[in-house]
Design an enzyme around this catalytic site. Structure first.
Site, PDB file in Angstrom:
ATOM      1  N   CYS A   8     -25.157 -34.680  -6.199  1.00  0.00           N
ATOM      2  CA  CYS A   8     -25.497 -35.582  -7.309  1.00  0.00           C
ATOM      3  C   CYS A   8     -26.995 -35.577  -7.579  1.00  0.00           C
ATOM      4  CB  CYS A   8     -25.081 -37.013  -6.991  1.00  0.00           C
ATOM      5  SG  CYS A   8     -23.327 -37.222  -6.705  1.00  0.00           S
TER       6      CYS A   8
HETATM    7  C1  BEZ Z   1     -22.749 -34.899  -3.067  1.00  0.00           C
HETATM    8  O1  BEZ Z   1     -23.208 -35.350  -4.111  1.00  0.00           O
HETATM    9  O2  BEZ Z   1     -23.347 -34.067  -2.400  1.00  0.00           O
HETATM   10  C2  BEZ Z   1     -21.384 -35.319  -2.596  1.00  0.00           C
HETATM   11  C3  BEZ Z   1     -20.936 -36.608  -2.862  1.00  0.00           C
HETATM   12  C4  BEZ Z   1     -19.702 -37.001  -2.390  1.00  0.00           C
HETATM   13  C5  BEZ Z   1     -18.904 -36.103  -1.671  1.00  0.00           C
HETATM   14  C6  BEZ Z   1     -19.346 -34.799  -1.453  1.00  0.00           C
HETATM   15  C7  BEZ Z   1     -20.597 -34.411  -1.912  1.00  0.00           C
END
Ligand code: BEZ
Length: 211
Positions: free
Chosen positions: A45
């Site tokens: 994100c």
């Molecule tokens: C991420 O943004 O890296 C992420 C968020 C939730 C689950 C897996 C990855």
């Protein structure tokens, strides 16, 4: 049941990093990209929000406004934005909804319970100036979105909204587009003065009208 292409995009009010917004009012006559993030301080994100900030001009050029959703609260978002700015060499310049009560995530079916009952998947909603859903993309939390594809879809949607054309397989901006089968051959020269190439009765290419 998920929201589908052609459905009205649900309106809502929400607290964001840029104050309280009413979605329709905030959109005005623009196109909208509403996209969800599973949770704050997560790596994928962080890269996506940084990329969005760096693409601000590209979205503006297309008359589109971007709005992010994450289910964490405002103080968390504010701390995370500092990290995003620092690690992605950007300035986050668009609102992020603090969807603590899951109102927006629920309205837009961004929580897929069989993936996770508490956080969203990576949904993208493309919303037209008429507030209708024009396209959706859904990725799992582990797959970062491709923002070149998001811009490409937006370009295609805007072309088809403004001209009687569609875009072929693997189309990229600047390449030929397909004349709608509803247009008769004899009407093409007036509508598409750049010319056209007829492959058969229903497959007719013309240069991108607005390039
Ligand atoms: C991420 O943004 O890296 C992420 C968020 C939730 C689950 C897996 C990855």
């Amino acid at each position: 049941m998920s929201l589908q292409i052609g459905d009205a995009a649900p309106d809502f009010s929400a607290q964001t990093t840029e104050g309280k917004i009413s979605f329709y009012e905030w959109l005005g006559d623009n196109w909208g990209i509403l996209y969800s993030h599973p949770s704050d301080f997560t790596p994928v994100c962080t890269t996506e929000l940084g990329r969005t900030a760096l693409l601000k001009e590209a979205f503006e050029k297309r008359g589109a406004k971007v709005l992010a959703v994450s289910v964490d609260d405002l103080p968390s978002h504010e701390g995370w934005v500092k990290d995003i700015n620092q690690t992605q060499q950007c300035t986050v310049n668009f609102p992020i909804i603090a969807d603590v009560d899951r109102n927006v995530s629920t309205l837009y079916r961004m929580i897929h319970p069989n993936a996770s009952s508490s956080v969203t998947v990576r949904s993208v909603y493309f919303i037209g100036p008429d507030k209708k859903i024009k396209a959706t993309i859904t990725y799992p939390a582990s797959t970062g979105r491709n923002f070149n594809e998001i811009l490409r879809v937006l370009d295609s949607l805007q072309l088809t909204a403004n001209y009687s054309v569609s875009t072929p397989v693997d189309w990229e901006p600047g390449q030929d587009v397909i004349v709608s089968p509803a247009i008769k051959d004899e009407d093409i020269p007036k509508k598409f003065p750049k010319g056209y190439k007829k492959i058969n009765a229903y497959l007719r290419y013309t240069p991108q009208p607005n390039s």
